[in-house]
Write a protein that holds these residues in place. Structure first.
Motif, PDB file in Angstrom:
ATOM      1  N   LEU A 328       2.876 -41.371  11.706  1.00 31.05           N
ATOM      2  CA  LEU A 328       4.084 -40.880  11.550  1.00 31.05           C
ATOM      3  C   LEU A 328       3.955 -40.574   9.751  1.00 31.05           C
ATOM      4  O   LEU A 328       4.534 -39.485   9.294  1.00 31.05           O
ATOM      5  CB  LEU A 328       5.521 -41.540  11.666  1.00 31.05           C
ATOM      6  N   GLN A 329       3.736 -41.457   9.022  1.00 27.85           N
ATOM      7  CA  GLN A 329       3.569 -41.299   7.583  1.00 27.85           C
ATOM      8  C   GLN A 329       2.620 -40.274   7.385  1.00 27.85           C
ATOM      9  O   GLN A 329       2.818 -39.419   6.366  1.00 27.85           O
ATOM     10  CB  GLN A 329       3.152 -42.805   6.827  1.00 27.85           C
ATOM     11  N   ILE A 330       1.349 -40.169   7.981  1.00 28.76           N
ATOM     12  CA  ILE A 330       0.439 -39.096   7.707  1.00 28.76           C
ATOM     13  C   ILE A 330       1.024 -37.600   7.983  1.00 28.76           C
ATOM     14  O   ILE A 330       0.913 -36.800   7.608  1.00 28.76           O
ATOM     15  CB  ILE A 330      -0.897 -39.357   8.560  1.00 28.76           C
ATOM     16  N   LEU A 331       1.698 -37.537   9.337  1.00 31.30           N
ATOM     17  CA  LEU A 331       2.488 -36.362   9.968  1.00 31.30           C
ATOM     18  C   LEU A 331       3.456 -35.887   8.830  1.00 31.30           C
ATOM     19  O   LEU A 331       4.137 -34.804   9.159  1.00 31.30           O
ATOM     20  CB  LEU A 331       2.517 -36.442  11.388  1.00 31.30           C
ATOM     21  N   SER A 332       4.061 -37.005   8.433  1.00 30.63           N
ATOM     22  CA  SER A 332       5.335 -36.320   7.488  1.00 30.63           C
ATOM     23  C   SER A 332       4.896 -35.184   6.434  1.00 30.63           C
ATOM     24  O   SER A 332       5.617 -34.461   6.459  1.00 30.63           O
ATOM     25  CB  SER A 332       5.878 -37.456   6.643  1.00 30.63           C
ATOM     26  N   PHE A 333       3.589 -35.125   6.117  1.00 30.09           N
ATOM     27  CA  PHE A 333       3.418 -34.182   5.038  1.00 30.09           C
ATOM     28  C   PHE A 333       3.044 -32.788   5.857  1.00 30.09           C
ATOM     29  O   PHE A 333       2.948 -31.813   5.225  1.00 30.09           O
ATOM     30  CB  PHE A 333       2.288 -34.580   4.119  1.00 30.09           C
ATOM     31  N   VAL A 334       2.759 -32.922   7.195  1.00 35.03           N
ATOM     32  CA  VAL A 334       2.623 -31.852   7.893  1.00 35.03           C
ATOM     33  C   VAL A 334       3.944 -30.866   7.955  1.00 35.03           C
ATOM     34  O   VAL A 334       3.812 -29.577   7.985  1.00 35.03           O
ATOM     35  CB  VAL A 334       2.342 -31.815   9.309  1.00 35.03           C
ATOM     36  N   ILE A 335       4.938 -31.460   7.548  1.00 33.83           N
ATOM     37  CA  ILE A 335       6.303 -30.435   7.640  1.00 33.83           C
ATOM     38  C   ILE A 335       6.190 -29.541   6.546  1.00 33.83           C
ATOM     39  O   ILE A 335       6.693 -28.411   6.772  1.00 33.83           O
ATOM     40  CB  ILE A 335       7.446 -31.760   7.372  1.00 33.83           C
ATOM     41  N   PHE A 370     -10.322 -29.394  16.062  1.00 35.29           N
ATOM     42  CA  PHE A 370     -11.013 -29.550  17.329  1.00 35.29           C
ATOM     43  C   PHE A 370     -12.157 -30.551  16.767  1.00 35.29           C
ATOM     44  O   PHE A 370     -12.569 -31.491  17.183  1.00 35.29           O
ATOM     45  CB  PHE A 370     -11.724 -28.533  17.974  1.00 35.29           C
ATOM     46  N   ALA A 371     -12.690 -30.123  15.650  1.00 37.14           N
ATOM     47  CA  ALA A 371     -14.081 -31.131  15.240  1.00 37.14           C
ATOM     48  C   ALA A 371     -13.349 -32.320  14.451  1.00 37.14           C
ATOM     49  O   ALA A 371     -14.182 -33.182  15.143  1.00 37.14           O
ATOM     50  CB  ALA A 371     -14.618 -29.904  14.094  1.00 37.14           C
ATOM     51  N   GLY A 372     -12.277 -32.242  13.948  1.00 34.16           N
ATOM     52  CA  GLY A 372     -11.791 -33.480  13.427  1.00 34.16           C
ATOM     53  C   GLY A 372     -11.578 -34.382  14.729  1.00 34.16           C
ATOM     54  O   GLY A 372     -11.504 -35.589  14.533  1.00 34.16           O
ATOM     55  N   ASN A 373     -10.721 -34.019  15.711  1.00 33.84           N
ATOM     56  CA  ASN A 373     -10.409 -34.533  17.051  1.00 33.84           C
ATOM     57  C   ASN A 373     -11.706 -35.328  17.305  1.00 33.84           C
ATOM     58  O   ASN A 373     -11.715 -36.553  17.856  1.00 33.84           O
ATOM     59  CB  ASN A 373      -9.828 -33.896  17.909  1.00 33.84           C
ATOM     60  N   CYS A 374     -12.586 -34.656  17.676  1.00 32.60           N
ATOM     61  CA  CYS A 374     -14.005 -34.990  18.367  1.00 32.60           C
ATOM     62  C   CYS A 374     -14.696 -36.317  17.457  1.00 32.60           C
ATOM     63  O   CYS A 374     -14.927 -37.162  17.719  1.00 32.60           O
ATOM     64  CB  CYS A 374     -14.928 -33.898  18.395  1.00 32.60           C
ATOM     65  N   ALA A 375     -14.512 -36.184  16.127  1.00 33.82           N
ATOM     66  CA  ALA A 375     -15.062 -37.160  15.230  1.00 33.82           C
ATOM     67  C   ALA A 375     -14.090 -38.462  15.024  1.00 33.82           C
ATOM     68  O   ALA A 375     -14.666 -39.372  14.834  1.00 33.82           O
ATOM     69  CB  ALA A 375     -15.310 -36.437  13.697  1.00 33.82           C
ATOM     70  N   LEU A 376     -12.716 -38.159  14.875  1.00 37.24           N
ATOM     71  CA  LEU A 376     -11.968 -39.368  14.675  1.00 37.24           C
ATOM     72  C   LEU A 376     -11.069 -39.793  15.701  1.00 37.24           C
ATOM     73  O   LEU A 376     -10.821 -41.279  15.739  1.00 37.24           O
ATOM     74  CB  LEU A 376     -10.976 -38.702  13.440  1.00 37.24           C
ATOM     75  N   ILE A 377     -10.671 -39.095  16.849  1.00 41.29           N
ATOM     76  CA  ILE A 377     -10.052 -39.819  18.051  1.00 41.29           C
ATOM     77  C   ILE A 377     -10.864 -41.005  18.822  1.00 41.29           C
ATOM     78  O   ILE A 377     -10.109 -42.038  18.815  1.00 41.29           O
ATOM     79  CB  ILE A 377      -9.606 -38.638  18.991  1.00 41.29           C
ATOM     80  N   PRO A 378     -11.907 -40.851  18.753  1.00 37.09           N
ATOM     81  CA  PRO A 378     -12.635 -41.923  19.701  1.00 37.09           C
ATOM     82  C   PRO A 378     -12.543 -43.405  18.948  1.00 37.09           C
ATOM     83  O   PRO A 378     -12.461 -44.290  19.489  1.00 37.09           O
ATOM     84  CB  PRO A 378     -14.087 -41.473  19.783  1.00 37.09           C
ATOM     85  N   ALA A 382      -4.589 -42.299  17.535  1.00 36.46           N
ATOM     86  CA  ALA A 382      -3.451 -41.547  17.190  1.00 36.46           C
ATOM     87  C   ALA A 382      -3.596 -41.135  15.605  1.00 36.46           C
ATOM     88  O   ALA A 382      -3.331 -40.150  15.202  1.00 36.46           O
ATOM     89  CB  ALA A 382      -2.159 -42.210  17.480  1.00 36.46           C
ATOM     90  N   VAL A 383      -4.150 -42.286  14.687  1.00 43.01           N
ATOM     91  CA  VAL A 383      -4.158 -41.889  13.455  1.00 43.01           C
ATOM     92  C   VAL A 383      -5.277 -40.908  13.274  1.00 43.01           C
ATOM     93  O   VAL A 383      -5.051 -39.972  12.222  1.00 43.01           O
ATOM     94  CB  VAL A 383      -4.716 -43.319  12.709  1.00 43.01           C
ATOM     95  N   GLY A 384      -6.402 -40.822  13.873  1.00 42.09           N
ATOM     96  CA  GLY A 384      -7.022 -39.690  13.764  1.00 42.09           C
ATOM     97  C   GLY A 384      -6.765 -38.482  13.978  1.00 42.09           C
ATOM     98  O   GLY A 384      -7.081 -37.407  13.360  1.00 42.09           O
ATOM     99  N   ALA A 385      -5.872 -38.364  15.130  1.00 34.14           N
ATOM    100  CA  ALA A 385      -5.299 -37.001  15.591  1.00 34.14           C
ATOM    101  C   ALA A 385      -4.453 -36.648  14.372  1.00 34.14           C
ATOM    102  O   ALA A 385      -4.150 -35.332  14.344  1.00 34.14           O
ATOM    103  CB  ALA A 385      -4.737 -37.142  16.946  1.00 34.14           C
ATOM    104  N   ALA A 386      -3.580 -37.562  13.877  1.00 34.03           N
ATOM    105  CA  ALA A 386      -2.649 -37.295  13.037  1.00 34.03           C
ATOM    106  C   ALA A 386      -3.288 -36.749  11.676  1.00 34.03           C
ATOM    107  O   ALA A 386      -3.048 -35.607  11.019  1.00 34.03           O
ATOM    108  CB  ALA A 386      -1.783 -38.431  12.402  1.00 34.03           C
ATOM    109  N   CYS A 387      -4.305 -37.525  11.076  1.00 34.47           N
ATOM    110  CA  CYS A 387      -5.280 -36.695   9.950  1.00 34.47           C
ATOM    111  C   CYS A 387      -5.737 -35.182  10.278  1.00 34.47           C
ATOM    112  O   CYS A 387      -5.658 -34.307   9.217  1.00 34.47           O
ATOM    113  CB  CYS A 387      -6.607 -37.686   9.633  1.00 34.47           C
ATOM    114  N   THR A 388      -6.243 -35.076  11.382  1.00 38.16           N
ATOM    115  CA  THR A 388      -6.610 -33.816  11.853  1.00 38.16           C
ATOM    116  C   THR A 388      -5.812 -32.570  11.738  1.00 38.16           C
ATOM    117  O   THR A 388      -5.991 -31.431  11.336  1.00 38.16           O
ATOM    118  CB  THR A 388      -7.837 -33.746  12.984  1.00 38.16           C
ATOM    119  N   SER A 389      -4.842 -33.001  12.206  1.00 38.55           N
ATOM    120  CA  SER A 389      -3.546 -32.127  12.346  1.00 38.55           C
ATOM    121  C   SER A 389      -2.964 -31.704  10.821  1.00 38.55           C
ATOM    122  O   SER A 389      -2.768 -30.566  10.476  1.00 38.55           O
ATOM    123  CB  SER A 389      -2.178 -32.716  13.056  1.00 38.55           C
TER     124      SER A 389
END
Length: 490
Positions: A328-335, A370-378, A382-389
């Motif tokens: 949530l802290q990471i995704l807050s800046f997606v706003i 997509f590339a970021g998810n493949c690299a970070l989600i494994p 959830a933190v990796g998905a937030a970073c790539t978003s």
């Protein structure tokens, strides 16, 4: 059809956005505790999975239709013809896509394990042809959309508290959520027929729409890669618990974005009409005001949410959801990025016919996501998905702003508004640290929101931020138009 006031539209569209915040604020804490992270994760995974197919079935029509309906809304015959054609396109695509969806949920073991959930939630897909909110956005009937949503959501919230009591009631929760969409769509269709527009399946005239529809469809698919793929990849690669953490964090940011970007949906048909009339000055003024308005709100919203996430999450979702805090802290800046992307993409590029530029920006963000998810989600879940978003949305914003400058006559002057908004927002950080020493729990969260908002707007007034005048004028005029206050005599 009668043209409605932009500010009245803003009011009702904001009301719709507020409803999308108020009702989850009422229901989400209850559901999070009753269904547990695994149940919440399964629902969000299933809902996201079917959303992929619903996007394909819609084939870009909702975005395209708002612009085209706005152009012909004064011509009843042309309006009927266009509605028939767009309705027919979605009927044909829905038949094909629904068959593919059913095939996947029966053949993929992870999905067939919860077959009942996926079958029921599929009604969102099956009824795509009568999901015609695009018609009401095109004719600017935001009042109807807001009031309809209020009635149906209220009934569904009551049903939720009455019938969902334990983890075993997950399917009932799915049914209630599906009914919300089904009743909305059926009501839309009935109202449309009573208004004299009777959608028919036709085969003539469809070809002319296919190129722009497919272009916007490509954009929709690309958008889905970084808005929906995160959840799907988390479900397949990790587990439903990680899906719950990411979805809970994402839903909070989406609720905030829904309100602060409500002006974007309102102004798309108005920009299209202005462009048709050759009103370049009007478009420039509207673009500057809209961007200033959003910047004024998204920057403090992002900083404030990041600061308050740690005490807020366990209070709102419960003690089992500590894994939501960092995403949530990471995704807050997606706003910030999403708020400005909605304006740059929908209000300007799409409304002005720059569909290709819009698509290219979205595709670039999708590839990065997509590339970021493949690299970070494994490894990070959830933190990796937030970073790539966050990375994807930021890239899209930069590309869209570049396209606006290169391909349109609009020149945005936002430096002053941005700097003043950022200065005010940064003071929310020490405020959070000081208040956390004196308070805890809900008193801290509520007090921080109230004091933080008051401090921020006081600073904007002291700095003479012109965006604050735009906000005050929009709210005042909406209240006057709707009879809440009397217009001052001059």
């Amino acid at each position: 059809m009668k043209q409605r006031s932009l500010k009245v539209n803003w009011f009702y569209n904001t009301l719709s956005s507020v409803l999308r915040i108020v009702f989850p604020l009422i229901t989400v804490p209850y559901i999070a505790r009753v269904l547990s992270p695994e149940g919440v994760g399964l629902f969000n995974f299933a809902n996201t999975y079917v959303s992929w197919f619903a996007l394909v079935a819609a084939l870009g029509v909702p975005t395209y239709a708002v612009r085209e309906i706005a152009r012909v809304r004064e011509d009843r015959e042309a309006l009927q013809r266009l509605t028939d054609q767009l309705f027919s396109i979605t009927v044909f695509t829905t038949l094909i896509v629904s068959a593919v969806y059913l095939l996947t949920i029966f053949c993929i073991p992870k999905l067939s394990a919860d077959l009942a959930v996926f079958l029921v939630i599929g009604f969102v897909l099956y009824l795509t042809p009568i999901s015609i909110d695009w018609f009401y956005f095109g004719v600017e009937d935001f009042k109807y959309v807001a009031l309809r949503s209020l009635v149906i959501k209220t009934l569904c919230v009551v049903a939720l508290f009455v019938f969902v009591k334990t983890r075993e009631d997950l399917l009932i929760y799915v049914v209630i959520n599906v009914l919300n969409g089904v009743i909305n769509n059926v009501w839309n269709y009935v109202k449309l027929r009573r208004a004299g527009i009777h959608p028919h399946i036709v085969t003539e005239g469809l070809r002319q729409h296919m190129t722009p529809v497919l272009t916007l469809f490509a954009s929709t698919v690309a958008i889905s890669v970084y808005t929906l793929l995160d959840t799907v990849m988390l479900g397949f690669i990790k587990d439903y618990q990680q899906v719950a953490y990411y979805s809970c964090a994402s839903n909070i940011t989406k609720m905030i974005v829904a309100v602060v970007t409500s002006l974007s949906v309102v102004t798309v048909p108005r920009v299209s009409a202005m462009l048709k009339d050759g009103d370049r000055d009007g478009i420039k003024e509207l673009a500057d005001k809209s961007f200033s308005f959003i910047i004024l709100l998204v920057i403090p919203a992002a900083v404030g949410l990041c600061c308050v996430a740690r005490p807020f999450v366990p209070l709102f979702y419960g003690p089992l959801y500590d894994g939501v805090i960092l995403p949530l802290q990471i995704l807050s800046f997606v706003i910030v990025a999403i708020g400005l992307n909605n304006l740059a993409g929908m209000q300007l590029l799409v409304a002005m016919g720059r569909d290709r530029a819009y698509l290219m920006a979205i595709v670039a963000g999708a590839v990065l996501n997509f590339a970021g998810n493949c690299a970070l989600i494994p490894s990070l879940g959830a933190v990796g998905a937030a970073c790539t978003s966050l990375a994807a949305e930021t890239l899209i914003l930069l590309l869209m702003l570049r396209s606006i400058r290169r391909e349109t006559f609009v020149r945005l002057s936002l430096a002053q508004v941005s700097i003043k908004s950022l200065l005010g927002a940064l003071l929310l950080v020490p405020l959070a640290l000081l208040m956390a020493r004196a308070m805890h729990g809900w008193p801290l969260v509520i007090s921080y929101i109230i004091v933080g908002a008051a401090l921020y707007f006081a600073i904007q007034r002291a700095l003479h931020n012109p965006a604050l005048d735009i906000l005050e004028e929009a709210v005042r005029n909406s209240l006057v138009k709707n009879g809440f206050i009397k217009e001052q005599q001059r």
